[in-house]
Design an enzyme around this catalytic site. Sequence first.
Site, PDB file in Angstrom:
ATOM      1  N   ASP A 108     115.578  39.251  -5.125  1.00  0.00           N
ATOM      2  CA  ASP A 108     114.515  40.258  -5.073  1.00  0.00           C
ATOM      3  C   ASP A 108     113.489  39.997  -3.969  1.00  0.00           C
ATOM      4  O   ASP A 108     113.123  38.857  -3.710  1.00  0.00           O
ATOM      5  CB  ASP A 108     113.801  40.273  -6.435  1.00  0.00           C
ATOM      6  CG  ASP A 108     112.876  41.448  -6.608  1.00  0.00           C
ATOM      7  OD1 ASP A 108     113.215  42.556  -6.161  1.00  0.00           O
ATOM      8  OD2 ASP A 108     111.798  41.268  -7.209  1.00  0.00           O
ATOM      9  N   HIS A 147     102.190  45.390  -8.299  1.00  0.00           N
ATOM     10  CA  HIS A 147     102.649  44.069  -8.724  1.00  0.00           C
ATOM     11  C   HIS A 147     101.501  43.261  -9.334  1.00  0.00           C
ATOM     12  O   HIS A 147     100.332  43.471  -9.012  1.00  0.00           O
ATOM     13  CB  HIS A 147     103.200  43.279  -7.529  1.00  0.00           C
ATOM     14  CG  HIS A 147     104.475  43.824  -6.984  1.00  0.00           C
ATOM     15  ND1 HIS A 147     104.546  44.466  -5.767  1.00  0.00           N
ATOM     16  CD2 HIS A 147     105.738  43.823  -7.475  1.00  0.00           C
ATOM     17  CE1 HIS A 147     105.804  44.829  -5.532  1.00  0.00           C
ATOM     18  NE2 HIS A 147     106.542  44.446  -6.554  1.00  0.00           N
ATOM     19  N   GLY A 162     106.569  46.565 -10.118  1.00  0.00           N
ATOM     20  CA  GLY A 162     105.233  46.437 -10.690  1.00  0.00           C
ATOM     21  C   GLY A 162     105.106  47.066 -12.057  1.00  0.00           C
ATOM     22  O   GLY A 162     104.044  47.591 -12.420  1.00  0.00           O
ATOM     23  N   THR A 164     105.451  39.864 -14.222  1.00  0.00           N
ATOM     24  CA  THR A 164     104.184  39.325 -14.716  1.00  0.00           C
ATOM     25  C   THR A 164     104.114  39.313 -16.234  1.00  0.00           C
ATOM     26  O   THR A 164     103.536  38.394 -16.825  1.00  0.00           O
ATOM     27  CB  THR A 164     103.007  40.129 -14.134  1.00  0.00           C
ATOM     28  OG1 THR A 164     103.063  40.047 -12.697  1.00  0.00           O
ATOM     29  CG2 THR A 164     101.678  39.594 -14.605  1.00  0.00           C
TER      30      THR A 164
END
Length: 287
Positions: free
Chosen positions: A84, A183, A212, A236
């Site tokens: 990625d 993101h 994101g 995240t």
Amino acid sequence: MPLVTTGELVTAAAAAHRAVAAFNIITLEHVEAVIAGAETAAEPVVLQVSENAVRFRYGRLLPLARAAVAAAERAAVPVALHLDHITSDALLRQAPDAGFSSVMYDAARLPYAENLAATRAAADWAHAQGLWIEAELGEVRGKHGAPPLDPHAAGARTDPAEAKAFVAASGVDALAVAVGSSHAMTTRTAALDHALLHQLAAAVDVPLVLHGSSGLPDGELRAAVAGGITKVNIGTALNLAMTGAIRCFLADHPEAADTRTYLSVGREAMARTVTETVRTLATASPP
């Protein structure tokens, strides 16, 4: 179950008007948690290794990639491996031998013409190696601590006409689009431009990818899938789950010294997040 390809999973998801979840992995605990969470949900999943993750691992791709492949081959659900946000051609060229079936080549920071030229070259090389390739047009900010772009700034949104031309000229297999996500968000407060997403889905004849996605609430995720998103990237959210669980455990157990005691808690928290996210995407209504 044998390792599958990202192209297989995304193509099947597109045919069913669904989306496949793609989770960024950093540690072996991430790998195990993503697979365990996907198995609980009984859904396929993509394991993603970013260029940032490779940098964190002393610049070495193979140790984490080999672990991911070994875990994927023993999974009870289909699992694919994706490289990625690659900006390094040298890293791109390591993908086939490391077990990756796909790459996201990221030249979105460049002006349009340079992005197109770099992506076209990457796509030609990738296809010659049998790799499925994703690119980005418009810029999904938030990496390396960069703030999101102003909604009215150049590049803050992907233009449908430009996206159509870019896909045709670059030869990519999927396109990551900028429609309002960012993101590294630690709150789930982002809202997408759904009208733009529908325009992009109508204009572009390859699967659309949403980066994101950790900053999106469940309703926005479902609406994104209904609007034409076929691959949803999450990173995240896993780190928040792991870090939060470990913080709580160590606060309650300040004497803990065995890393297995708190890493297992973090791994379980990430697995729950994976299950919840995959189930949310699976319940999105088709367009």
